[in-house]
Design a protein around this motif. Sequence first.
Motif, PDB file in Angstrom:
ATOM      1  N   ILE A 185       0.813  -1.315   0.059  1.00 46.73           N
ATOM      2  CA  ILE A 185       0.074   0.080  -0.034  1.00 46.73           C
ATOM      3  C   ILE A 185       0.840   1.165  -0.082  1.00 46.73           C
ATOM      4  CG2 ILE A 185      -1.862   1.176   1.288  1.00 46.73           C
ATOM      5  CD1 ILE A 185      -2.643  -1.303   2.469  1.00 46.73           C
ATOM      6  N   PHE A 186       0.814   2.087  -0.892  1.00 46.48           N
ATOM      7  CA  PHE A 186       1.372   3.276  -1.170  1.00 46.48           C
ATOM      8  C   PHE A 186       0.343   4.239  -0.667  1.00 46.48           C
ATOM      9  CE2 PHE A 186       3.013   7.147  -3.031  1.00 46.48           C
ATOM     10  CZ  PHE A 186       4.059   7.258  -3.199  1.00 46.48           C
ATOM     11  N   LEU A 187       0.663   5.189   0.310  1.00 44.38           N
ATOM     12  CA  LEU A 187      -0.360   5.850   1.324  1.00 44.38           C
ATOM     13  C   LEU A 187       0.356   7.544   1.274  1.00 44.38           C
ATOM     14  CD1 LEU A 187      -2.652   6.397   3.246  1.00 44.38           C
ATOM     15  CD2 LEU A 187      -1.056   6.004   4.964  1.00 44.38           C
ATOM     16  N   THR A 188      -0.660   8.170   0.702  1.00 44.07           N
ATOM     17  CA  THR A 188      -0.119   9.607   0.871  1.00 44.07           C
ATOM     18  C   THR A 188      -1.020  10.411   1.940  1.00 44.07           C
ATOM     19  OG1 THR A 188      -1.742  10.707  -0.764  1.00 44.07           O
ATOM     20  CG2 THR A 188       0.350   9.762  -1.597  1.00 44.07           C
ATOM     21  N   THR A 189      -0.649  11.212   2.939  1.00 44.50           N
ATOM     22  CA  THR A 189      -1.321  11.810   3.722  1.00 44.50           C
ATOM     23  C   THR A 189      -0.600  13.032   4.500  1.00 44.50           C
ATOM     24  OG1 THR A 189      -2.618  11.523   5.822  1.00 44.50           O
ATOM     25  CG2 THR A 189      -0.577  10.141   5.497  1.00 44.50           C
ATOM     26  N   HIS A 190      -1.452  14.131   4.922  1.00 46.95           N
ATOM     27  CA  HIS A 190      -0.698  14.887   5.853  1.00 46.95           C
ATOM     28  C   HIS A 190      -1.164  14.905   7.257  1.00 46.95           C
ATOM     29  CE1 HIS A 190      -4.898  16.566   5.049  1.00 46.95           C
ATOM     30  NE2 HIS A 190      -4.877  17.076   6.303  1.00 46.95           N
ATOM     31  N   ASN A 191      -1.607  13.486   7.462  1.00 47.10           N
ATOM     32  CA  ASN A 191      -1.958  13.157   8.988  1.00 47.10           C
ATOM     33  C   ASN A 191      -0.965  12.137   9.584  1.00 47.10           C
ATOM     34  OD1 ASN A 191      -3.088  11.758  11.377  1.00 47.10           O
ATOM     35  ND2 ASN A 191      -5.009  11.912  10.552  1.00 47.10           N
ATOM     36  N   MET A 192      -0.182  12.885  10.158  1.00 47.46           N
ATOM     37  CA  MET A 192       0.989  12.112  10.911  1.00 47.46           C
ATOM     38  C   MET A 192       0.576  11.093  11.898  1.00 47.46           C
ATOM     39  SD  MET A 192       3.650  13.240   9.139  1.00 47.46           S
ATOM     40  CE  MET A 192       4.275  14.753   8.302  1.00 47.46           C
ATOM     41  N   GLU A 193      -0.401  11.205  12.683  1.00 47.21           N
ATOM     42  CA  GLU A 193      -0.843  10.186  13.660  1.00 47.21           C
ATOM     43  C   GLU A 193      -1.287   8.999  12.878  1.00 47.21           C
ATOM     44  OE1 GLU A 193      -4.270   9.584  16.997  1.00 47.21           O
ATOM     45  OE2 GLU A 193      -4.013  11.627  16.138  1.00 47.21           O
ATOM     46  N   GLU A 194      -2.051   9.361  11.627  1.00 48.02           N
ATOM     47  CA  GLU A 194      -2.421   8.159  10.989  1.00 48.02           C
ATOM     48  C   GLU A 194      -1.312   7.284  10.444  1.00 48.02           C
ATOM     49  OE1 GLU A 194      -5.949   8.085   7.743  1.00 48.02           O
ATOM     50  OE2 GLU A 194      -4.243   8.999   6.931  1.00 48.02           O
ATOM     51  N   ALA A 195      -0.181   8.239   9.775  1.00 49.92           N
ATOM     52  CA  ALA A 195       0.956   7.435   9.113  1.00 49.92           C
ATOM     53  C   ALA A 195       1.726   6.616  10.352  1.00 49.92           C
ATOM     54  CB  ALA A 195       1.923   8.672   8.789  1.00 49.92           C
ATOM     55  N   ALA A 196       2.218   7.169  11.570  1.00 50.95           N
ATOM     56  CA  ALA A 196       2.530   6.468  12.652  1.00 50.95           C
ATOM     57  C   ALA A 196       1.869   5.191  12.945  1.00 50.95           C
ATOM     58  CB  ALA A 196       2.637   7.558  13.973  1.00 50.95           C
ATOM     59  N   ARG A 197       0.450   5.315  12.909  1.00 51.14           N
ATOM     60  CA  ARG A 197      -0.315   3.965  13.142  1.00 51.14           C
ATOM     61  C   ARG A 197      -0.074   2.910  12.073  1.00 51.14           C
ATOM     62  NH1 ARG A 197      -4.863   6.103  13.658  1.00 51.14           N
ATOM     63  NH2 ARG A 197      -4.875   6.822  15.757  1.00 51.14           N
ATOM     64  N   LEU A 198      -0.096   3.500  10.997  1.00 53.25           N
ATOM     65  CA  LEU A 198      -0.106   2.342   9.911  1.00 53.25           C
ATOM     66  C   LEU A 198       1.066   2.025   9.121  1.00 53.25           C
ATOM     67  CD1 LEU A 198      -3.295   3.899   7.796  1.00 53.25           C
ATOM     68  CD2 LEU A 198      -3.394   1.808   9.614  1.00 53.25           C
ATOM     69  N   CYS A 199       1.933   3.019   9.038  1.00 50.71           N
ATOM     70  CA  CYS A 199       2.952   2.692   7.963  1.00 50.71           C
ATOM     71  C   CYS A 199       4.270   1.909   8.468  1.00 50.71           C
ATOM     72  CB  CYS A 199       3.400   4.184   7.420  1.00 50.71           C
ATOM     73  SG  CYS A 199       2.207   5.116   6.570  1.00 50.71           S
ATOM     74  N   ASP A 200       4.644   1.006   7.548  1.00 51.87           N
ATOM     75  CA  ASP A 200       6.030   0.522   7.902  1.00 51.87           C
ATOM     76  C   ASP A 200       7.219   1.339   7.735  1.00 51.87           C
ATOM     77  OD1 ASP A 200       5.215  -2.492   8.401  1.00 51.87           O
ATOM     78  OD2 ASP A 200       4.135  -1.740   6.534  1.00 51.87           O
TER      79      ASP A 200
END
Length: 283
Positions: A185-200
């Motif tokens: 999954i290639f995810l773009t976001t400006h939500n850093m909390e979301e990124a910290a929870r989801l991203c490897d």
Amino acid sequence: MTDEYIRLEHISKDFGQTTVLKDLCAVLQKGEILGFLGPSGAGKTTTIKILTGQLEPTGGDAYILGTHIKNIDETIYEQIGIVTDHCGAYERLTVYDNLRYFARILQVNPGRIDKLLERIGLYEHRKKPAGKLSKGQAQRLVLARAVLHKPKVLFLDEPTSGLDPSTAQSIHKLLMELREEGMAIFLTTHNMEEAARLCDHVALLNDGQIVEYGTPEELCLRYNQDKRYRILLSDSSKLMLGQTPKDVEHLSRLLLEDQISTLHSCEPTLESVFLTVTGRSLQ
């Protein structure tokens, strides 16, 4: 086919005299979520358009599922899914008929539709026209359409922007399940909390450049210069201690006397790391 599903090698993109991407390098493996994080205008959507063959880069090379982006064809498109702001549903068709239409195009067994609708919480709305869905429900429908054919790579451009926390959480749950099943999954976001929870792994993007790259934990620890500890004592009072000899001695005494109810280290968030690196906020 290796487990490396996406590779960016020194990608740049110019629009006339304006450079929007500069020397991007990144890798996305099977069963991982890679986050491209940054404010609006940082180059996140442009990167997706290059990787999906909608734009040609000015320089560098990129590969998706082992194929150079200049050679993307039908066989590649059959293995990817895309969710962007422009991925609307057919409003007059029901939820079920939206998915049935794309099941025909993608040659997917229609028996998968009901199972997918149950999984994303839209089964009870399957007979409702898509135009009558709430924003969160519509976003889940678009996501369902993108994963209907079980793609190997899923592109998500700000998938939870503007959604209520409950809907965003349900989408997060589905994304983590898809990752566990091997989807990249290639995810773009400006939500850093979301990124910290989801991203490897995450790439912090600023003015078209990757200014930091690594796991969320690595980046937060890398910029943890002022180490502090937040303490809740057994009498409900609170303390904030650092790593000075005096504070360390105080902390040791509290531990030995069993006066501590909770103890938390205070690493910076991804958002504060971004602010430190770029000198700007995400808004």
